[in-house]
Design a protein around this motif. Sequence first.
Motif, short mmCIF file in Angstrom:
data_model
loop_
_atom_site.label_atom_id
_atom_site.label_comp_id
_atom_site.label_asym_id
_atom_site.label_seq_id
_atom_site.Cartn_x
_atom_site.Cartn_y
_atom_site.Cartn_z
N SER A 3 14.50 22.17 10.86
CA SER A 3 15.69 21.97 11.29
C SER A 3 15.71 21.58 12.76
O SER A 3 14.77 21.94 13.48
CB SER A 3 16.50 23.35 10.99
OG SER A 3 16.02 24.20 11.78
N THR A 4 16.90 20.98 13.34
CA THR A 4 17.03 20.80 14.77
C THR A 4 17.09 22.13 15.35
O THR A 4 16.40 21.99 16.69
CB THR A 4 18.38 20.17 14.85
OG1 THR A 4 19.46 20.85 14.47
CG2 THR A 4 18.33 18.63 14.09
N ALA A 182 15.64 14.62 12.26
CA ALA A 182 16.24 15.71 11.80
C ALA A 182 18.03 15.73 12.08
O ALA A 182 18.83 16.22 11.22
CB ALA A 182 15.72 17.22 12.39
N GLN A 183 18.21 15.24 13.47
CA GLN A 183 19.51 15.10 13.76
C GLN A 183 20.48 13.94 12.88
O GLN A 183 21.50 14.54 12.43
CB GLN A 183 19.66 14.64 15.26
CG GLN A 183 19.36 15.83 16.34
CD GLN A 183 19.61 15.32 17.71
OE1 GLN A 183 19.17 14.13 18.04
NE2 GLN A 183 20.28 15.97 18.68
N LEU A 185 19.56 13.43 9.82
CA LEU A 185 19.60 13.96 8.62
C LEU A 185 20.78 15.02 8.63
O LEU A 185 21.66 14.96 7.60
CB LEU A 185 18.47 14.53 7.89
CG LEU A 185 17.40 13.55 7.59
CD1 LEU A 185 15.94 14.33 7.24
CD2 LEU A 185 17.77 12.70 6.43
N GLU A 186 20.81 15.79 9.47
CA GLU A 186 22.09 16.80 9.39
C GLU A 186 23.31 16.26 9.69
O GLU A 186 24.51 16.48 9.15
CB GLU A 186 21.36 17.94 10.59
CG GLU A 186 20.20 18.47 10.32
CD GLU A 186 19.93 19.74 11.23
OE1 GLU A 186 20.67 19.89 12.17
OE2 GLU A 186 19.11 20.29 11.16
N ALA A 189 24.30 14.97 6.37
CA ALA A 189 24.50 16.05 5.59
C ALA A 189 26.02 16.53 6.01
O ALA A 189 26.90 16.97 5.07
CB ALA A 189 23.54 17.21 5.77
N ARG A 190 26.57 16.92 7.22
CA ARG A 190 27.68 17.24 7.50
C ARG A 190 28.93 16.17 7.07
O ARG A 190 29.88 16.55 6.83
CB ARG A 190 27.60 17.23 9.11
CG ARG A 190 27.06 18.66 9.48
CD ARG A 190 27.37 18.80 10.75
NE ARG A 190 26.88 17.88 12.02
CZ ARG A 190 25.46 17.77 12.57
NH1 ARG A 190 24.63 18.74 12.19
NH2 ARG A 190 25.16 16.93 13.18
N THR A 193 29.28 16.75 3.47
CA THR A 193 30.19 17.98 3.15
C THR A 193 31.57 17.85 3.43
O THR A 193 32.51 18.45 2.81
CB THR A 193 29.43 19.18 4.13
OG1 THR A 193 27.98 19.21 3.70
CG2 THR A 193 30.13 20.44 3.85
#
Length: 269
Positions: A3-4, A182-183, A185-186, A189-190, A193
């Motif tokens: 994770s970040t 990771a930034q 990908l997250e 994902a946000r 969501t």
Amino acid sequence: MGSTADLRGQITLAEAQVERLRAQVAAFQVVPEYERLKDRADQVSRRIKQLAQEDVIDQHNLDELQAAVTETTDVEVDYLEPVYRELGVVLNDQVRRRFEDVKTFHHSVIRNRRRFLEEEAAELTERLQSRRAERARLGEDQARLLRDLAEGGALEALTALQTALGREEAALQALRHRFEAAQTLEASARQITAKSVELQQAVDTDLQERRQQTDEAILLFSHYAQRLYGEGREAYLAIEAGRNSLTITPRIDSDGSRASATWSSSAST
């Protein structure tokens, strides 16, 4: 990948390590003949330890010699003639001369022993003083050698530092690449969501707008369920907006209890 949050902490530690190594490389000074100086410092250290051990032995022997010198005294024999006289024994001139000869010989032995002990003690004292002077000189040499060694090191040591710095910099760069991935990908994902929540809200709004149709479906389900399972049983459909679809869950009491049997199914919006 991680994770970040984890990668951010690892990057902070890696950056600190890189900075420490860079500072060491920048401050490093290559000392000419470093190995020779190191060997000399080791020799000096061993000699100082050897001198200390020899001092312990000589000091012990000196203490014993000094005690022996103190204990080496003439034996008093002047009391012998008065004792013989009181006993009624008269010593003739020949016996008196023998006493004097013995006393003279004894005094000579005592003097010789005392002289020998004092000479031995003087020799030990001289050795102790000589080693004390040598230790002082070696101490100065050791301090100078250690200062020279502390100011830098061998060329091999600098090369090792530079190699370690390169390795840590490569590891830091790899962490930064992983952090950027990771930034991304997250963030994706946000966004997914947020889109899912948006769709769920739209379905919920649609359910509110279709209240008449959902009520009719619930009543129809209740009617058929009571015909199948008997009158008096509570039966209805739980209809709600799920994250990805419209969720319809039939609920029928088995014995008058509201929490007896549940079947779930999903219908796409």
